[in-house]
Scaffold this active site. Structure first.
Site, mmCIF file in Angstrom:
data_model
loop_
_atom_site.group_PDB
_atom_site.id
_atom_site.type_symbol
_atom_site.label_atom_id
_atom_site.label_comp_id
_atom_site.label_asym_id
_atom_site.label_seq_id
_atom_site.Cartn_x
_atom_site.Cartn_y
_atom_site.Cartn_z
ATOM 1 C CB THR A 1 -36.911 35.869 -23.657
ATOM 2 O OG1 THR A 1 -36.532 36.320 -25.111
ATOM 3 C CG2 THR A 1 -37.079 34.473 -23.683
ATOM 4 N N GLY A 2 -38.957 37.828 -24.671
ATOM 5 C CA GLY A 2 -40.193 38.206 -25.811
ATOM 6 C C GLY A 2 -40.340 39.533 -26.038
ATOM 7 C CB THR B 1 -33.554 38.452 -24.119
ATOM 8 O OG1 THR B 1 -33.802 39.774 -24.529
ATOM 9 C CG2 THR B 1 -33.447 38.636 -22.679
ATOM 10 N NE ARG C 1 -38.676 48.049 -27.002
ATOM 11 C CZ ARG C 1 -38.182 46.882 -26.734
ATOM 12 N NH1 ARG C 1 -36.995 46.704 -26.218
ATOM 13 N NH2 ARG C 1 -38.953 45.977 -26.575
ATOM 14 C CB VAL C 2 -36.157 50.686 -22.009
ATOM 15 C CG1 VAL C 2 -35.846 49.866 -20.991
ATOM 16 C CG2 VAL C 2 -34.901 51.806 -21.919
ATOM 17 N N GLY C 3 -36.890 47.924 -23.216
ATOM 18 C CA GLY C 3 -38.181 46.818 -23.126
ATOM 19 C C GLY C 3 -38.323 46.214 -21.728
ATOM 20 C CG ASP C 4 -39.242 42.387 -21.183
ATOM 21 O OD1 ASP C 4 -38.697 42.555 -22.173
ATOM 22 O OD2 ASP C 4 -39.348 40.725 -20.733
ATOM 23 N N GLY D 1 -41.021 42.686 -25.614
ATOM 24 C CA GLY D 1 -41.033 43.315 -24.520
ATOM 25 C C GLY D 1 -42.305 44.310 -23.693
HETATM 26 N N1 ASP Z 1 -37.638 41.300 -24.183
HETATM 27 C C1 ASP Z 1 -36.367 41.858 -25.007
HETATM 28 C C2 ASP Z 1 -36.960 43.248 -25.155
HETATM 29 O O1 ASP Z 1 -38.098 43.585 -25.538
HETATM 30 C C3 ASP Z 1 -36.386 41.146 -26.440
HETATM 31 C C4 ASP Z 1 -35.865 39.745 -26.031
HETATM 32 O O2 ASP Z 1 -36.449 38.904 -25.357
HETATM 33 O O3 ASP Z 1 -34.969 39.277 -27.039
HETATM 34 O O4 ASP Z 1 -36.161 44.138 -25.309
#
Ligand code: ASP
Length: 362
Positions: free
Chosen positions: A244-245, A193, A221-224, A247
């Site tokens: 980033t991480g 990200t 699915r949707v992340g953070d 999510g």
């Molecule tokens: N945080 C993002 C997600 O969970 C992934 C990422 O940080 O690359 O979608």
């Protein structure tokens, strides 16, 4: 003696805080955190990542150094990383289980906390610009899927063919994930990200984040990253954060908002100060107490420790109204960079690579 005779309501937007304190502007960027192994990093690969991080940092810094806004600076930096195939955002996004690239992004303006976000978008080259258009040209904050794409078309965005986003490296990661029944973390090793946070010379903060999510994601699915408060937050009274991480954990902790709420100060109060002769006067604002770099770092570290406690990993970047540009991550590395008007200018990948670059305390 001069006295404060009346407090006047602040304008709708938060007043820029501590505008004359050094550094006058500050920018931090990231291109994802993760289990990065120095042994796997060839000199060529490293040079390619550093070059694109530097390009993004330079684009944002130039805008800020020329007196431009934090919002413009973060968009310029993020667009460069979305256009680079190296990061998991825009071109080079990871693949979903169904073999598509679905993009998420969000942006927030610390002046008035206006925000925009999109998720599950497949045909927009620069999702950060669409998120910003949601912020400025709709009455909504968050649009998803086909609706977000229809909105994009209605606002004049070109329809980008899905092949544009696909890269062989990311396709191979999906194939390996399926063949070897691996998790996204096993194949990606890092979260790619991208994000940027900035303080401009008017004292305004902004944050933005853009991603393809995690390899093999399905069921919508949707992340953070597109969630205001989880992956992105900006408030002139506190800080601007991009994450980033993993999510799911960042959503559960509400990472970006949680960090800002730990360091939020009261609104500066403005009042009319009467002149000695009682005729006329001037407006004076009492700014809030400045925060040390250590305290801002501690706030970010505490929230990242909470993420780790739950079992998640990743990292954040933040800037504060004082101009502190801070990284915090609980992984072995995070693709990152920072620049300030006080002369800090660096990109780094693994933990502990920064030169001493403390911003002045107040
Ligand atoms: N945080 C993002 C997600 O969970 C992934 C990422 O940080 O690359 O979608």
């Amino acid at each position: 003696m001069k006295k404060l005779v009346s407090l006047i309501a602040l304008a709708l937007m938060s007043q820029p805080a501590l505008a004359e304190e050094a550094p006058k502007w500050s920018l931090a960027i990231h291109g994802g955190a993760g289990t990065l192994d120095p042994a796997q990093m060839t000199p060529d690969k490293r040079a390619a990542y550093e070059a694109d991080l530097q390009k993004a940092l330079d684009a944002g810094s130039k805008i800020l150094a020329d007196g431009g806004s934090a919002m413009d600076a973060i968009k310029a930096a993020i667009i460069i990383m979305e256009d680079s195939p190296l990061f998991n955002a825009g071109k080079g996004a990871v693949f979903t289980w169904d073999g598509t690239n679905e993009l998420d992004a969000s942006i927030m303006d610390g002046r008035d906390r206006s925000a925009g976000a999109v998720a599950g978008v497949k045909t927009v080259k620069n999702p950060i610009l669409l998120a910003d258009t949601v912020r400025t040209q709709s009455e909504h904050v968050f649009l998803v899927g086909k609706g977000a794409e229809d909105f994009a078309v209605s606002k004049g965005f070109a329809v980008t063919p899905p092949e544009y986003f696909a890269t062989p490296f990311r396709r191979e990661a999906l194939e390996r994930l399926k063949a070897e029944k691996l998790s996204a973390l096993d194949v990606d090793h890092k979260f790619g990200t991208v994000g940027a946070v900035a303080l401009d010379s008017q004292g305004n903060l902004a944050a933005g984040t853009s991603t393809g999510g995690m390899t093999g994601k399905r069921w919508g699915r949707v992340g953070d990253a597109p969630l205001i408060g989880a992956g992105t937050y900006a408030d002139n009274r506190a800080c601007a954060v991009s994450a980033t991480g993993w999510g799911e954990y960042f959503i559960r902790v509400g990472v970006a908002h949680e960090i800002c709420s730990k360091i939020r100060r009261p609104e500066p109060q403005c009042g009319v100060v009467e002149s000695d002769d009682g005729v006329g006067g001037h407006v004076e604002c009492r700014s809030f107490r400045a925060l040390s770099q250590e305290r801002a770092q501690a706030a970010a570290d505490a929230v990242m420790a909470d993420v780790k406690e739950l079992g998640g990993d990743g990292g954040v970047i933040l800037v504060t109204p004082e101009g502190h540009a801070i990284f915090s991550f609980n992984t072995t590395g995070m693709y990152r960079g920072r620049a300030t008007s006080a002369g800090v200018r660096e990109v780094a990948i693994f933990g502990g690579e920064e030169k001493a670059s403390k911003t002045p305390d107040h």
